[in-house]
Design a protein around this motif. Structure first.
Motif, short mmCIF file in Angstrom:
data_model
loop_
_atom_site.label_atom_id
_atom_site.label_comp_id
_atom_site.label_asym_id
_atom_site.label_seq_id
_atom_site.Cartn_x
_atom_site.Cartn_y
_atom_site.Cartn_z
N SER A 1 -70.79 30.43 99.27
CA SER A 1 -70.58 30.26 97.83
C SER A 1 -69.10 30.20 97.48
O SER A 1 -68.26 30.84 98.13
N ASN B 1 -84.85 25.32 82.93
CA ASN B 1 -84.47 26.72 82.71
C ASN B 1 -85.39 27.69 83.45
O ASN B 1 -84.97 28.77 83.86
N GLY C 1 -82.53 28.66 90.89
CA GLY C 1 -81.73 27.91 91.85
C GLY C 1 -81.70 28.59 93.21
O GLY C 1 -81.14 29.69 93.35
N GLY D 1 -73.99 26.87 82.48
CA GLY D 1 -75.07 27.53 83.19
C GLY D 1 -76.10 26.58 83.78
O GLY D 1 -76.97 27.01 84.55
N SER D 2 -76.03 25.28 83.43
CA SER D 2 -76.97 24.32 84.01
C SER D 2 -76.81 24.27 85.51
O SER D 2 -75.69 24.30 86.04
N GLN D 3 -77.94 24.19 86.23
CA GLN D 3 -77.91 24.16 87.69
C GLN D 3 -78.42 22.82 88.20
O GLN D 3 -79.40 22.27 87.68
N THR E 1 -73.57 24.98 89.82
CA THR E 1 -73.74 25.59 88.49
C THR E 1 -72.59 25.12 87.60
O THR E 1 -71.42 25.40 87.87
N TYR E 2 -72.94 24.37 86.56
CA TYR E 2 -71.93 23.80 85.66
C TYR E 2 -71.42 24.89 84.71
O TYR E 2 -72.19 25.59 84.06
N ARG E 3 -70.09 25.03 84.65
CA ARG E 3 -69.47 26.05 83.80
C ARG E 3 -68.83 25.47 82.54
O ARG E 3 -68.71 26.16 81.53
N VAL F 1 -67.07 24.19 88.11
CA VAL F 1 -68.41 24.48 88.64
C VAL F 1 -68.33 25.62 89.64
O VAL F 1 -67.27 25.91 90.22
N ASP F 2 -69.46 26.30 89.81
CA ASP F 2 -69.67 27.21 90.93
C ASP F 2 -70.54 26.47 91.94
O ASP F 2 -71.39 25.65 91.55
#
Length: 588
Positions: free
Chosen positions: A447, A513, A517, A540-542, A556-558, A572-573
């Protein structure tokens, strides 16, 4: 045969040309270029079509195939009076091909070269019809990118724009050494010549250049070496000397600033204002010499269609239907059961024509579902029946199988012995998964937090940590060879003009939602998209990402940089499971 080698515009097939492609009988050559060769053929009902086969070296390039597949599917959405619609295609076979409606008329380039510039009424009708074609093409989410006189055909009832969007398929970094240029320098827009993104306004610039050529026989930036013409396009004003006063509005089409150019709809209105009489495609709209040439070409095509030939190989009525708007299945090797249907590549046979066995009629080329989104035409694959093997071959296969089993048994023993005594990180003894028969354990996730990806850049999942990269000769980040996750403008013009994120393999899934993930989730969901627009994302969208190299990522979109930021980027993460599935093309 009538028309071959004459003003009918048709040429005999060469000795190396195929005689059939996927059941279509090839009757004559229409032309050839950087992408491939175009032939005259006919539908089972006798309607003429233009069938283009792709050059072998392009067929072998995976990046070209990917783009060609996307462009053909996009082109199928174009249905206009002044375009040559896509009739049939195969993007998955050994030699990709594309069939469009045949236009019995010369290209504008050859018409002007042979008969001289067109008169003003013809030019206004040409411009209005071509602009209307661009409106339809842009409305389908396509930028032509290579509008030029050789891609505008003169039909009896108006112009026809061809090859819309297909040129982009050749714009791949893997093809830079082939000598194939994307776009024609004399008709490129300044932004295209400078390597900046192209938009529908780029096609309007090319339309202006085409108008000047039709009126004068020469473009607005002169002739000469490509680099000299491109320099003048970028830095100098167009030469419009000798252009009729009624065409003064063409200067707006050639504006350096794309925003200053008129839209195709505005060009149609400007043509109507400049015409002393209402613009109507009634009767002959071209000089008599060109009208006669079009009539002769139509007669030559009809004569070839009526010529007696052997019946082409067609499709058994029991063959399964393949829907070409969905990803095509990989070619299946011949099965042991006789009569088992398989998905076969298009037939292309070189050499003299050979009588083909009579078959039931070809399946329907069209099935028009309800609007608003028309599906591609339907075709049916061939059914292959394997011959019965000779007994001597069977013995050889049996002996080979026995030897293979013995070798595999020995290798398994060696594998077990070599892993005896192997210990895990905590010192406990363990046995290899291959020896125990268990599946290989899932890769451990890696990660990374807070990765910033500027527009036009991408990250590679194999890097630790992933850092944004780009290539100077790539027009869009989505075309980066190793673009595991990119952020850039939409590479294909669409109604949603927000930037997009995606992967070079075109396999991303925006999770709901309610979906958690994880590796299991990303393996389970298969509602793949080519890309995802930023308008669809919130903090928070994955996104599940499947790369061509076999890595699976959870993004994960920040958020996106603020308007006052000097750079446009997203944050992003990222969690990566490396080598979690076979790479694209692996048998896995």
């Amino acid at each position: 045969m009538s028309g071959l080698g004459t003003d009918g515009g048709l040429r005999p097939l060469d000795s190396g040309d195929p005689r059939t492609v996927a059941g279509y009988r090839l009757a004559a050559r229409l032309g050839s270029g950087g992408m491939g060769t175009v032939y005259l053929s006919y539908t089972p009902g006798g309607h003429p079509i233009a069938l283009k086969t792709v050059r072998p070296e392009l067929s072998e390039d995976a990046e070209f195939r990917r783009r060609f597949r996307q462009e053909v599917r996009a082109a199928q959405r174009v249905q206009g009076l002044y375009t040559a619609p896509v009739i049939d295609y195969d993007t998955e076979g050994a030699r990709p091909w594309l069939a469009t409606a045949y236009v019995a008329g010369p290209a504008l380039a050859s018409a002007v070269a042979e008969h001289g510039p067109l008169p003003l009424p013809s030019i206004l009708l040409l411009l209005a019809g071509t602009a209307e074609a661009l409106s339809v093409i842009h409305g389908a989410g396509i930028v032509h990118r290579d509008l030029k006189p050789s891609n505008v055909l003169l039909a009896a009832d108006g112009p026809r724009v061809i090859d819309f969007g297909i040129a982009r398929a050749a714009d791949a970094t893997a093809l830079t050494g082939t000598g194939i240029a994307v776009g024609t320098p004399a008709f490129m827009s300044p932004e295209q010549a400078a390597g900046r993104p192209v938009t529908p306004a780029s096609d309007v610039f090319a339309l202006g250049q085409t108008a000047v050529f039709a009126a004068r026989g020469q473009g607005a930036y002169g002739d000469g070496p490509s680099h000299a013409v491109l320099y003048r396009i970028v830095h100098e004003e167009p030469d419009l000397a000798g252009l009729p006063a009624e065409l003064a509005f063409v200067a707006r089409c050639l504006a350096k600033d794309p925003a200053a150019r008129p839209t195709p709809a505005e060009v149609v209105a400007l043509c109507q204002e400049a015409s002393p009489a209402p613009l109507r495609q009634s009767g002959s709209w071209l000089p008599k010499a060109l009208t006669a040439q079009i009539t002769q070409r139509a007669s030559a095509s009809a004569a070839l269609a009526a010529a007696p030939t052997a019946a082409p190989a067609t499709v058994p009525p029991t063959a399964p239907v393949t829907r070409l708007d969905a990803p095509a299945p990989a070619p299946v090797p011949p099965g042991p059961a006789q009569g088992t249907p398989v998905h076969a590549a298009p037939t292309a046979t070189a050499g003299p024509a050979v009588p083909l066995p009579a078959q039931p009629p070809h399946g329907p080329l069209y099935q028009h579902p309800a609007p608003p989104r028309p599906y591609p035409p339907y075709v049916q694959p061939y059914a292959w029946q394997p011959p019965k093997p000779k007994r001597s071959v069977g013995r050889k296969i049996a002996v080979g199988a026995a030897i293979t089993v013995a070798l595999l048994w020995g290798a398994g023993c060696v594998s077990v012995l070599s892993h005896l005594g192997d210990t895990s990180d905590d010192g406990s003894s363990r046995t290899s998964s291959s020896a125990s028969g268990k599946h290989r354990p899932d890769p451990k996730p890696v990660s990374f937090k807070g990765i910033n990806i500027p527009k036009g850049y991408w990250v590679r999942f194999a890097d630790s940590p992933p850092k944004p990269v780009d290539e100077q000769n790539t027009s869009n980040a989505s075309f980066g060879k190793d673009a595991d996750f990119y952020y850039d403008d939409d590479p294909y013009y669409s109604d949603d003009q927000t930037p997009v994120v995606g992967t070079a393999g075109d396999k991303v899934v925006l999770l709901d939602n309610a979906e958690h993930g994880s590796l299991a989730t990303c393996r389970k969901v298969t509602r793949y998209a080519d890309n995802i627009h930023l308008s669809q994302l919130s903090a928070g969208s994955q996104i599940c990402v499947h790369t061509v190299s076999g890595h699976i990522g959870l993004v994960t979109y920040r958020g996106r940089a603020g308007r006052d930021s000097p750079s446009d980027y997203i944050t992003v993460d990222l969690t990566v499971w490396r080598n979690a599935e076979p790479a694209s093309g692996d048998e896995g």
